[in-house]
Write a protein that holds these residues in place. Structure first.
Motif, mmCIF file in Angstrom:
data_model
loop_
_atom_site.group_PDB
_atom_site.id
_atom_site.type_symbol
_atom_site.label_atom_id
_atom_site.label_comp_id
_atom_site.label_asym_id
_atom_site.label_seq_id
_atom_site.Cartn_x
_atom_site.Cartn_y
_atom_site.Cartn_z
ATOM 1 N N TRP A 143 0.840 -1.209 0.000
ATOM 2 C CA TRP A 143 0.000 0.000 0.000
ATOM 3 C C TRP A 143 0.876 1.260 0.000
ATOM 4 N N ALA A 144 1.939 1.232 0.790
ATOM 5 C CA ALA A 144 2.836 2.391 0.856
ATOM 6 C C ALA A 144 3.536 2.615 -0.484
ATOM 7 N N LEU A 145 3.949 1.536 -1.135
ATOM 8 C CA LEU A 145 4.627 1.654 -2.431
ATOM 9 C C LEU A 145 3.692 2.277 -3.469
ATOM 10 N N PHE A 146 2.467 1.790 -3.524
ATOM 11 C CA PHE A 146 1.510 2.351 -4.485
ATOM 12 C C PHE A 146 1.163 3.796 -4.132
ATOM 13 N N ASP A 147 1.138 4.100 -2.848
ATOM 14 C CA ASP A 147 0.899 5.483 -2.426
ATOM 15 C C ASP A 147 1.991 6.395 -2.969
ATOM 16 N N LEU A 148 3.259 5.974 -2.842
ATOM 17 C CA LEU A 148 4.383 6.770 -3.347
ATOM 18 C C LEU A 148 4.320 6.922 -4.862
ATOM 19 N N LEU A 149 3.971 5.846 -5.572
ATOM 20 C CA LEU A 149 3.849 5.926 -7.031
ATOM 21 C C LEU A 149 2.738 6.893 -7.428
ATOM 22 N N THR A 150 1.647 6.897 -6.662
ATOM 23 C CA THR A 150 0.541 7.813 -6.962
ATOM 24 C C THR A 150 0.962 9.263 -6.736
ATOM 25 N N ILE A 151 1.799 9.495 -5.730
ATOM 26 C CA ILE A 151 2.321 10.848 -5.527
ATOM 27 C C ILE A 151 3.109 11.301 -6.757
ATOM 28 N N VAL A 152 3.909 10.392 -7.335
ATOM 29 C CA VAL A 152 4.660 10.723 -8.550
ATOM 30 C C VAL A 152 3.703 11.035 -9.698
ATOM 31 N N VAL A 153 2.625 10.255 -9.818
ATOM 32 C CA VAL A 153 1.629 10.511 -10.870
ATOM 33 C C VAL A 153 1.029 11.900 -10.704
ATOM 34 N N LEU A 154 0.668 12.258 -9.482
ATOM 35 C CA LEU A 154 0.038 13.558 -9.236
ATOM 36 C C LEU A 154 1.009 14.708 -9.495
ATOM 37 N N VAL A 155 2.242 14.567 -9.010
ATOM 38 C CA VAL A 155 3.235 15.628 -9.199
ATOM 39 C C VAL A 155 3.575 15.773 -10.677
ATOM 40 N N SER A 156 3.723 14.652 -11.384
ATOM 41 C CA SER A 156 4.035 14.721 -12.816
ATOM 42 C C SER A 156 2.876 15.335 -13.602
ATOM 43 N N GLY A 157 1.640 15.093 -13.137
ATOM 44 C CA GLY A 157 0.493 15.716 -13.793
ATOM 45 C C GLY A 157 0.525 17.228 -13.657
ATOM 46 N N LEU A 158 0.877 17.702 -12.465
ATOM 47 C CA LEU A 158 1.014 19.152 -12.272
ATOM 48 C C LEU A 158 2.138 19.719 -13.140
ATOM 49 N N TYR A 159 3.264 19.001 -13.170
ATOM 50 C CA TYR A 159 4.393 19.455 -13.989
ATOM 51 C C TYR A 159 3.986 19.561 -15.459
ATOM 52 N N LEU A 160 3.278 18.551 -15.949
ATOM 53 C CA LEU A 160 2.875 18.547 -17.365
ATOM 54 C C LEU A 160 1.951 19.720 -17.673
ATOM 55 N N TRP A 161 1.073 20.056 -16.721
ATOM 56 C CA TRP A 161 0.161 21.181 -16.956
ATOM 57 C C TRP A 161 0.936 22.489 -17.036
ATOM 58 N N PHE A 162 1.846 22.703 -16.079
ATOM 59 C CA PHE A 162 2.644 23.930 -16.097
ATOM 60 C C PHE A 162 3.566 23.969 -17.319
ATOM 61 N N ALA A 163 4.163 22.811 -17.653
ATOM 62 C CA ALA A 163 5.057 22.771 -18.813
ATOM 63 C C ALA A 163 4.291 23.046 -20.103
ATOM 64 N N ARG A 164 3.074 22.527 -20.203
ATOM 65 C CA ARG A 164 2.257 22.760 -21.402
ATOM 66 C C ARG A 164 1.898 24.240 -21.516
ATOM 67 N N ARG A 165 1.525 24.844 -20.376
ATOM 68 C CA ARG A 165 1.211 26.279 -20.392
ATOM 69 C C ARG A 165 2.445 27.092 -20.795
ATOM 70 N N LYS A 166 3.614 26.699 -20.257
ATOM 71 C CA LYS A 166 4.837 27.416 -20.591
ATOM 72 C C LYS A 166 5.169 27.267 -22.067
ATOM 73 N N ALA A 167 4.966 26.037 -22.597
ATOM 74 C CA ALA A 167 5.249 25.797 -24.019
ATOM 75 C C ALA A 167 4.308 26.614 -24.904
ATOM 76 N N LYS A 168 3.032 26.668 -24.518
ATOM 77 C CA LYS A 168 2.070 27.453 -25.292
ATOM 78 C C LYS A 168 2.409 28.936 -25.246
ATOM 79 N N ALA A 169 2.820 29.415 -24.058
ATOM 80 C CA ALA A 169 3.192 30.826 -23.933
ATOM 81 C C ALA A 169 4.398 31.138 -24.795
ATOM 82 N N ALA A 170 5.380 30.208 -24.810
ATOM 83 C CA ALA A 170 6.569 30.416 -25.639
ATOM 84 C C ALA A 170 6.214 30.396 -27.122
ATOM 85 N N GLN A 171 5.315 29.475 -27.483
ATOM 86 C CA GLN A 171 4.880 29.402 -28.882
ATOM 87 C C GLN A 171 4.160 30.677 -29.299
ATOM 88 N N LEU A 172 3.285 31.181 -28.433
ATOM 89 C CA LEU A 172 2.571 32.424 -28.726
ATOM 90 C C LEU A 172 3.539 33.594 -28.850
#
Length: 389
Positions: free
Chosen positions: A340-369
């Motif tokens: 359970w603890a291992l899957f909890d840690l993996l889920t934290i990585v999923v959530l953090v990477s999701g936030l990173y992807l959103w910010f990175a996508r916004r940054k990429a769009k801003a740079a493209q614009l």
């Protein structure tokens, strides 16, 4: 799948994830120590031990009197036992009255062999209790609990939409593929997708059981105003029991005789939240890791000691009680807790990477614009200069 349909699912996944991610991160971080609640609690406070296990147990009335002598002038609210983890110990909650708020409660751990007080912890929030209340209600009571239930529901929608999107994406790639030669954003996207599908079943079980658990308080209130009220309807016009009550030990023996295949776990005294104004509510549980979550209350007249009712909990409360071990992974011993603890840690990585992807996508769009604006400005300037010539 049509492009517009994929776009719709992508928007659903993006917004349900974004709205719930911060709260889900809090749940994952606070949930991690809760998986090992007992181990951490023992490490922080030490392990209490009752007298030699070979000694005979005293009557519960004698043990209870020892608790009441420790803090005179108080009323009993609750008593419970945990023979698997705390053999020979009885936990007693005392307060000024049965209706007193939880903040005014006094907790005593009693030795059932000697009726001596083993521990009298202060009524205050320690680290593990803070983690627990943050996890279940964000320290905001029932509104906080229901809000987290809503975030859990959004999480489930995010899981479903992620699975829908995963199929079309992986048609073009091998399972587990990480495009290491591509940009950091694409590498994190591949990792996000991979870990998301690996933790799919665990996240679904924990998410659904978590949402169910947030409904515990409304469900208990529905049971109290419905089934419990019907069971004690014959006492509705009688005043609350006062003075000396019938024997606690006799009440426990009566409940045990009525359900010999079960064992006593918890007693709510008259006037408390989980009983009526006239009864001991003796809560019986099964004897296996899973059936120990199946609770069956026996109502014992607190004056006469007679069994007046014993009835299974309604299906919705059984569902909530059974879902709890699946949420915390505490019915399969240490190997399951580690998993359970291992899957909890993996889920934290999923959530953090999701936030990173959103910010990175916004940054990429801003740079493209920005590049587009710069190109337009450059083209416009060139046109003006050419016209000037």
């Amino acid at each position: 799948m049509k492009a517009q349909t994929i776009r719709n699912w992508f928007n659903i996944h993006k917004w349900t994830s974004l709205v719930s991610t911060v709260f889900l991160l809090m749940l994952c971080i606070t949930g991690l120590p809760l998986i090992f609640y007992e181990e951490i609690d023992h490490w922080m406070h030490g392990e209490l031990e009752a007298s030699a296990s070979g000694a005979s147990l005293l009557s519960k009335d004698v043990v209870l009197q020892g608790a009441m002598n420790e803090i005179p002038g108080k009323e009993v609210k609750y008593i419970f036992w945990d023979p698997d983890h705390h053999p020979g110990q009885m936990f007693v909650t005392l307060a000024d009255s049965a209706e007193a708020p939880i903040e005014a409660d006094h907790y005593l751990t009693m030795d059932e062999h000697t009726a001596a007080v083993l521990d009298a912890p202060p009524n205050e929030l320690d680290f593990m209790l803070v983690m627990y209340y943050l996890h279940v209600e964000m320290l905001a009571g029932i509104p906080g609990k229901l809000f987290l239930g809503l975030m859990g529901a959004l999480f489930i929608v995010a899981i479903i939409s992620g699975v829908v999107l995963y199929g079309p994406i992986m048609k073009r790639f091998d399972f587990g593929m990480i495009r290491t030669e591509k940009s950091a954003r694409l590498r994190w996207l591949d990792l996000h997708n991979l870990l998301g599908i690996v933790t799919l079943v665990w996240a679904s079980v924990v998410g659904i059981s978590g949402v169910i658990n947030t409904l515990a308080d409304p469900a208990l209130e529905s049971w109290r105003s419905g089934q419990l009220a019907e069971l004690v309807s014959a006492y509705s016009n009688k005043p609350k029991v006062e003075g000396k009550l019938s024997s606690l030990q006799a009440a426990l023996d009566t409940a045990q005789a009525a359900a010999p295949e079960m064992e006593v776990s918890f007693v709510a005294y008259p006037g408390t939240l989980y009983s009526s104004a006239h009864h001991y509510a003796v809560y019986m549980i099964g004897t296996t890791p899973l059936t120990s979550r199946i609770i069956k209350p026996a109502l014992i007249d607190a004056k006469t000691g007679e069994l007046t009712a014993m009835q299974d909990m309604p299906w919705y409360l059984k569902t909530i009680f059974i879902s709890q071990p699946f949420h915390f992974g505490d019915y399969g011993g240490m190997p399951m807790k580690v998993m359970w603890a291992l899957f909890d840690l993996l889920t934290i990585v999923v959530l953090v990477s999701g936030l990173y992807l959103w910010f990175a996508r916004r940054k990429a769009k801003a740079a493209q614009l920005k590049r587009m604006v710069k190109n337009i400005e450059s083209l416009t300037l060139s046109t003006v200069e050419e016209d000037a010539r």
